[in-house]
Design an enzyme around this catalytic site. Structure first.
Site, PDB file in Angstrom:
ATOM      1  N   ARG A 189       0.834  -1.217   0.000  1.00 19.57           N
ATOM      2  CA  ARG A 189       0.000   0.000   0.000  1.00 19.57           C
ATOM      3  C   ARG A 189       0.866   1.262   0.000  1.00 19.57           C
ATOM      4  NH1 ARG A 189      -1.598   2.917   4.491  1.00 19.57           N
ATOM      5  NH2 ARG A 189      -3.619   3.990   4.425  1.00 19.57           N
ATOM      6  N   GLY A 243      15.464 -16.134   1.099  1.00 17.77           N
ATOM      7  CA  GLY A 243      15.479 -16.738  -0.239  1.00 17.77           C
ATOM      8  C   GLY A 243      15.079 -15.727  -1.303  1.00 17.77           C
ATOM      9  N   ASP A 289      10.689 -15.098  10.055  1.00 13.88           N
ATOM     10  CA  ASP A 289      11.880 -15.779  10.600  1.00 13.88           C
ATOM     11  C   ASP A 289      12.919 -14.817  11.186  1.00 13.88           C
ATOM     12  OD1 ASP A 289      10.664 -18.044   9.605  1.00 13.88           O
ATOM     13  OD2 ASP A 289      11.893 -18.122   7.791  1.00 13.88           O
TER      14      ASP A 289
HETATM   15  P1  ADP Z   1      11.813 -16.661   1.799  1.00 10.59           P
HETATM   16  O1  ADP Z   1      12.000 -15.530   0.879  1.00 10.59           O
HETATM   17  O2  ADP Z   1      10.625 -16.512   2.698  1.00 10.59           O
HETATM   18  O3  ADP Z   1      13.081 -17.019   2.554  1.00 10.59           O
HETATM   19  P2  ADP Z   1      12.241 -18.981   0.003  1.00 10.59           P
HETATM   20  O4  ADP Z   1      13.557 -19.357   0.580  1.00 10.59           O
HETATM   21  O5  ADP Z   1      11.288 -20.080  -0.307  1.00 10.59           O
HETATM   22  O6  ADP Z   1      11.422 -17.965   0.923  1.00 10.59           O
HETATM   23  O7  ADP Z   1      12.541 -18.156  -1.324  1.00 10.59           O
HETATM   24  C1  ADP Z   1      11.478 -17.665  -2.110  1.00 10.59           C
HETATM   25  C2  ADP Z   1      11.839 -17.792  -3.547  1.00 10.59           C
HETATM   26  O8  ADP Z   1      12.988 -16.991  -3.847  1.00 10.59           O
HETATM   27  C3  ADP Z   1      12.235 -19.193  -4.016  1.00 10.59           C
HETATM   28  O9  ADP Z   1      11.131 -20.015  -4.249  1.00 10.59           O
HETATM   29  C4  ADP Z   1      12.986 -18.864  -5.299  1.00 10.59           C
HETATM   30  O10 ADP Z   1      12.088 -18.593  -6.354  1.00 10.59           O
HETATM   31  C5  ADP Z   1      13.706 -17.565  -4.915  1.00 10.59           C
HETATM   32  N1  ADP Z   1      15.078 -17.893  -4.494  1.00 10.59           N
HETATM   33  C6  ADP Z   1      15.484 -18.490  -3.357  1.00 10.59           C
HETATM   34  N2  ADP Z   1      16.810 -18.692  -3.350  1.00 10.59           N
HETATM   35  C7  ADP Z   1      17.272 -18.215  -4.525  1.00 10.59           C
HETATM   36  C8  ADP Z   1      18.573 -18.131  -5.147  1.00 10.59           C
HETATM   37  N3  ADP Z   1      19.666 -18.605  -4.539  1.00 10.59           N
HETATM   38  N4  ADP Z   1      18.653 -17.555  -6.370  1.00 10.59           N
HETATM   39  C9  ADP Z   1      17.562 -17.093  -7.005  1.00 10.59           C
HETATM   40  N5  ADP Z   1      16.323 -17.140  -6.469  1.00 10.59           N
HETATM   41  C10 ADP Z   1      16.161 -17.684  -5.264  1.00 10.59           C
HETATM   42  O1  F6P Z   2       9.973 -18.589   6.004  1.00  6.19           O
HETATM   43  C1  F6P Z   2       8.759 -18.506   6.681  1.00  6.19           C
HETATM   44  C2  F6P Z   2       8.285 -19.851   7.102  1.00  6.19           C
HETATM   45  O2  F6P Z   2       7.052 -19.702   7.779  1.00  6.19           O
HETATM   46  C3  F6P Z   2       9.265 -20.648   7.976  1.00  6.19           C
HETATM   47  O3  F6P Z   2       9.231 -20.235   9.328  1.00  6.19           O
HETATM   48  C4  F6P Z   2       8.765 -22.063   7.773  1.00  6.19           C
HETATM   49  O4  F6P Z   2       9.785 -23.007   7.995  1.00  6.19           O
HETATM   50  C5  F6P Z   2       8.351 -22.045   6.320  1.00  6.19           C
HETATM   51  O5  F6P Z   2       8.074 -20.701   5.984  1.00  6.19           O
HETATM   52  C6  F6P Z   2       7.148 -22.893   6.005  1.00  6.19           C
HETATM   53  O6  F6P Z   2       6.969 -22.897   4.628  1.00  6.19           O
HETATM   54  P1  F6P Z   2       5.649 -23.329   3.856  1.00  6.19           P
HETATM   55  O7  F6P Z   2       4.625 -22.272   4.086  1.00  6.19           O
HETATM   56  O8  F6P Z   2       6.076 -23.421   2.435  1.00  6.19           O
HETATM   57  O9  F6P Z   2       5.210 -24.619   4.451  1.00  6.19           O
END
Ligand code: ADP
Ligand code: F6P
Length: 324
Positions: free
Chosen positions: A22, A105, A128
């Site tokens: 927003r 990620g 997290d």
């Molecule tokens: P969060 O952002 O909550 O930590 P994830 O680790 O699942 O969640 O990351 C979200 C998304 O970001 C992944 O599904 C992927 O598309 C992208 N991502 C994660 N790691 C990488 C990486 N090393 N390089 C490029 N994209 C990434």
């Molecule tokens: O990164 C946020 C989070 O809630 C973590 O604390 C947990 O391990 C994970 O996502 C759970 O992922 P999903 O919603 O894909 O089950």
């Protein structure tokens, strides 16, 4: 000059994402930018799933958890092909700036796009709290509040029965949520990956709590701990006769993500969402915005991602002292 800016939310949703969307959209409009949302994180970016966002489209969401844009885990974005397609989609829409609201990620993804020449600003947003450069990420404070409500209720029933409750909280590899929920929830023991303890050490802490006259024991366990709730329950059940306490396990799980953002998360998200657009307009990118010492901080994406964030030692010490 920046004319069109897009936003996306990625990874685990976090309370405050909507407030950030927003603020970013309305700040962009005030700057006479055309603002776009990308549906479902990097999946939508690869698919070219853009939606034009005006001031009214982002109305009535500041108090809502989740994300109005949707989110995803997108394995295709880990590959060069997926990233190239994403860059092409942005170019086709003539979008010259991107705000990525997400966790560790997702900010890896920001870095990958930045390396491919996209002007990206990240907003540190995950329950997290595992991103360096921020004291606390968007959503983590609300997630603690949600956990505390459940811990309070569990204590009532634990106390009535004289039981031990293992309460597992989220946080991935990071013990922040468990540590904070444990301290604020008055736990008898806290189990986190940053300070591993053996099941026997935890058993001693529980027995000690009963010896000191407590009518129950609440143990907050981080899902990322080597001895998570299942592992501890297995050990305590195997040694039930010797340990002599009655055990129940509750995994709070995704309930922690679904809360309405607390005041702190709404205000922080508003500040960070607006700042992300301001920074893009000022020609700054390749950075992750967070909050530290009550101020907006910008850390280069390169420094921010893939680094594990240490817990504040004082909190660890306090957790030990206060559980007496
Ligand atoms: P969060 O952002 O909550 O930590 P994830 O680790 O699942 O969640 O990351 C979200 C998304 O970001 C992944 O599904 C992927 O598309 C992208 N991502 C994660 N790691 C990488 C990486 N090393 N390089 C490029 N994209 C990434
Ligand atoms: O990164 C946020 C989070 O809630 C973590 O604390 C947990 O391990 C994970 O996502 C759970 O992922 P999903 O919603 O894909 O089950």
């Amino acid at each position: 000059m920046m004319r069109r800016v897009a936003l996306l939310t990625s990874g685990g949703d976090a309370p405050g994402m909507n407030a950030a969307i927003r603020a970013a959209v309305r700040t962009g409009i005030a700057r006479e930018l055309e603002m776009f949302g990308v549906r479902h994180g990097y999946s939508g970016l690869i698919a070219g799933d853009f939606v034009r966002l005006g001031a009214r489209e982002v109305g009535g969401i500041i108090d809502r958890g989740g994300t109005m844009l949707g989110t995803s885990r997108c394995p295709a974005f880990l590959d060069a092909a997926g990233q190239q397609t994403a860059v092409r989609q942005l170019a086709e829409q003539e979008i010259s700036g991107l705000v990525v609201i997400g966790g560790n990620g997702s900010q890896h993804g920001s870095l990958a796009l930045s390396a491919r020449g996209v002007a990206v600003v990240g907003v540190a947003s995950t329950i997290d709290n595992d991103l360096v450069g921020s004291d606390v990420t968007l959503g983590a404070t609300t997630a603690i509040d949600v956990a505390l409500e459940s811990i309070g209720r569990l204590r009532v029933t634990a106390s009535a029965h004289g039981r031990v409750f293992l309460v597992e909280v989220m946080g991935r590899a990071c013990g922040y949520l468990a540590l904070m929920a444990g301290i604020a929830g008055g736990a008898e023991a806290i189990v986190i990956p940053e300070a591993e303890q053996s099941p026997e050490e935890i058993a001693v802490a529980i027995q000690d709590a009963y010896r000191r006259g407590k009518s129950h024991a609440i143990v907050i366990v981080a899902e990322g701990a080597r001895h998570n709730a299942d592992a501890l329950a297995r050990h305590f059940t195997e040694h039930a006769e010797r340990l002599n306490f009655e055990l129940r396990v509750t995994k709070l799980g995704h309930v922690q993500r679904g809360g309405s953002p607390c005041a702190f998360d709404r205000l922080s998200a508003t500040l960070l969402g607006a700042t992300a657009v301001e920074r893009l307009c000022a020609g700054e990118h390749g950075i992750l915005l967070g909050l530290a010492g009550g101020r907006v901080t910008a850390t280069t994406l390169r420094e921010a991602v893939g680094v594990s964030k240490p817990l504040e030692p004082q909190w660890l010490h306090l957790a030990h002292v206060l559980s007496r």
